[in-house]
Write an enzyme that holds these catalytic residues in place. Structure first.
Site, short mmCIF file in Angstrom:
data_model
loop_
_atom_site.label_atom_id
_atom_site.label_comp_id
_atom_site.label_asym_id
_atom_site.label_seq_id
_atom_site.Cartn_x
_atom_site.Cartn_y
_atom_site.Cartn_z
N CYS A 137 -0.59 9.07 7.76
CA CYS A 137 0.86 9.05 7.59
C CYS A 137 1.55 9.33 8.92
O CYS A 137 2.63 8.81 9.19
CB CYS A 137 1.32 10.09 6.57
N CYS B 184 4.87 9.16 1.36
CA CYS B 184 4.67 10.48 0.78
C CYS B 184 5.37 11.56 1.60
O CYS B 184 5.99 11.28 2.61
CB CYS B 184 3.18 10.78 0.73
N CYS C 129 0.83 -1.19 0.00
CA CYS C 129 0.00 0.00 0.00
C CYS C 129 0.86 1.23 0.00
O CYS C 129 0.37 2.34 -0.12
CB CYS C 129 -0.93 0.03 1.19
N ASP D 21 2.97 2.57 2.29
CA ASP D 21 3.47 3.22 3.48
C ASP D 21 4.35 2.25 4.24
O ASP D 21 3.91 1.16 4.61
CB ASP D 21 2.32 3.66 4.39
S1 FES Z 1 2.56 7.50 2.96
FE1 FES Z 1 0.88 7.16 1.65
S2 FES Z 1 -0.32 8.88 1.96
FE2 FES Z 1 1.39 9.28 3.25
#
Ligand code: FES
Lengths: 384, 206
Positions: B118, B74, B47, B49
């Protein structure tokens, strides 16, 4: 800082000539085309002229052009309008699994209303096999809606072939040609479609304007009711300046199409080859041949798209990504997924869409900056 | 000519921490060589993260001497971990364990709701690292598996869902925006919805 804008599939800047031709219609020529006096007639003339121009460019009749507020409304009108008009005849719709949300979500809405929708899958090169469409047709099928070229990966669908199948079974054929209008032949006779969606903001025209081409005899149930404009299919005072601008934009797009396509194919291929050479572990998404001249979509494994995008932005390069992190639903791009790739691949996908203002220098800038960005992000990643 | 400032999607604090993440490992070698007292890893590369955290602990005072990490995510994920790594420096373990995602987000001048999850990631990695330290130093009694795990892949607990509800989430969508719970596992969605209703009831949000 000079901005290398490589997100032309999101939107394009308005062409100077388009802007110029629109301006008087905001102020001096402000009439309502529905009025009988001279100001009204002046506006009506402009709308009629625009309609004729557009019709000619796509080999249609002027009264087959319906002005709407953009690509999304056009798709909605095509799909919901057809479904509602033909619901006595059947309740089955066929589309693909890589459509734009304007089609996708509209189909989902119709499912809630009791329609059946088949989402035919593309092959791993991002192209649909007409035979796969043919197989899913039932006696209840009333509409096939397939985009001409994909907005994320630029792959071009065999619309003419599918239209033939649709025609032989008396099924309405719709295509969304928003992305292809600047690069491909969108002659409705050659494509063989009954309905076609176009939009201003992808062809250096204004935002907020689009058309639905509806072949004579195609019945549509309106989505918007009111003053009965556009033959009653789309009420609301005609947006005269944007209509005039859209026609001009389409005209220019048509005139530079072949030259631009050739120019951009060179730049596109240079970008792809350069990135392949400079960065390891990458994957090109979508067919390389049957592809829009301006589209590059690459997955950089082990890197997250939003991070890349924001680093690029800080260097003056505008791109886009199919990463889950940058989507509103936190779902990775359904298009990249449809190619059978892992979520990780869509997570690290970047799209560069070149345009009329893209130069060799822009491409070189990406080739200089992106490898550094990917390398530094891979270094801080626990999974690289 | 007037110079216009380049526009930026997130807050200035996020910008600073994203472009210059503090305490992050700048290479794989650096991370490999690092002698940590506790290591925690959470997330799922699928996914997107993914977070790994290393802590050094002062045994006498039970405080964090150093907090290092690597992130695959992100800008918000990078920035939240960066700011967290600064916050916990010199902090007692038990206090660090209780830092909430909201405190981190506030330090960053806020995040869009969809990016809340996050911040949960860094927070969880830290707790995993602290637990790891307790485990390694035979302080098992101190390990807190805060509450039953709902989502195995993302290690999201009932507690996390409750926190999301307390912080304003009211629907499955809201909770997913904050925690991503069940994004990869549709089967547990009914259970999550049940929990959301339960916590809404409990905190009088019904
Ligand atoms: S790591 Fe995926 S939205 Fe922040």
């Amino acid at each position: 800082m000079h901005i290398s804008y490589l997100d032309n599939a999101a939107t394009t800047p308005v062409d100077e000539r388009v802007l110029k031709i629109m301006l008087p219609y905001f102020s001096d020529k402000y009439g309502n085309p529905g009025s009988m006096h001279q100001k009204g007639l002046e506006a009506k003339e402009a709308v009629d002229e625009a309609r004729k121009t557009i019709a000619k460019l796509i080999s249609a009749e002027p009264n087959e052009i319906i002005f709407v507020s953009g690509g999304t409304e056009s798709d909605n009108l095509a799909i919901i309008g057809t479904a509602m008009a033909l619901k006595e005849k059947g309740n089955h719709i066929i589309t693909t699994n890589i459509e734009h949300h304007a089609v996708f979500d509209t189909c989902e809405y119709l499912e809630e209303q009791g329609f059946k929708v088949t989402y035919v899958g593309v092959k791993e090169n991002g192209i649909i096999d007409p035979k796969d469409i043919e197989k899913t047709i039932t006696p209840k099928t009333i509409l096939i809606s397939i985009m001409h070229a994909n907005n994320e990966i630029g792959t071009i669908q065999p619309i003419a072939e599918i239209s033939k199948i649709a025609k032989s079974k008396d099924i309405i054929m719709h295509t969304d040609a928003c992305q292809s209008a600047g690069y491909l032949d969108i002659d409705v006779n050659k494509l063989g479609v009954d309905l076609m969606t176009l939009n201003g903001s992808k062809i250096y025209g204004p935002k907020g304007i689009g058309i639905l081409y509806a072949k004579k005899g195609t019945i549509l149930q309106p989505l918007i009711y009111g003053g009965g404009q556009e033959k009653g299919v789309r009420s609301g005072t005609e947006n005269v300046p944007l209509i005039v601008g859209f026609a001009k934009a389409l005209e220019i797009a048509h005139s530079v199409r072949d030259k631009e396509s050739k120019r951009l194919i060179k730049l596109r291929d240079k970008l792809v080859a350069g990135l392949k050479k400079k960065i390891s572990n990458i994957h090109i998404n979508g067919d390389l041949e049957k592809r829009l001249p301006n589209n590059v979509n690459i997955s950089f494994l082990g890197v997250e798209g939003e991070s890349m995008l924001l680093h690029l932005d800080s260097k003056g390069i505008c791109a886009s990504t199919g990463s889950a992190c940058s989507s509103h639903s936190l779902e990775p791009s359904h298009v990249i997924k449809a190619l059978g790739l892992t979520d990780e691949a869509s997570h690290g996908s970047l799209r560069f869409t070149l345009g009329r203002h893209t130069t060799e220098e822009d491409i070189e800038k990406v080739l200089k900056e992106l490898p550094k960005i990917v390398e530094s992000l891979r270094k801080i990643s626990p999974i690289a | 000519m007037k110079k216009t400032k380049q526009k930026w999607f997130y807050s200035e604090q996020v910008k600073e921490h994203f472009f210059n993440p503090k305490n992050i490992f700048k290479s794989q070698e650096e991370a490999k060589k690092y002698k940590a007292d506790g290591i925690g890893m959470v997330g799922n590369p699928k996914c997107g993260d993914m977070m790994k955290m290393w802590i050094k602990v002062d045994k006498k005072t039970q405080t964090i001497k150093e907090c290092r990490y690597q992130t695959f995510g992100c800008a918000s994920a990078i920035a939240t971990t960066s700011v967290l790594s600064e916050m916990v420096n010199g902090m007692k373990l038990d206090k660090a364990f209780r830092i909430s995602p909201k405190e981190i987000v506030d330090k960053l001048g806020g995040l869009p709701q969809i990016k809340f999850h996050c911040s949960v990631l860094g927070d969880k990695a830290l707790r995993a690292a602290i637990n790891d330290y307790y485990r390694k130093t035979d302080q098992i009694e101190k390990i807190v598996t805060d509450s039953p795990v709902v989502d195995e892949t993302l290690k999201i607990t009932e507690n996390d869902i409750e926190n999301a509800v307390i912080e304003g989430a009211r629907t499955l969508k809201d909770v997913q925006a904050r925690t991503k719970v069940g994004v990869n596992n549709k089967k547990i969605l009914p259970k999550i919805e049940g929990l959301i209703e339960k916590f809404k009831e409990k905190h009088g949000f019904k």
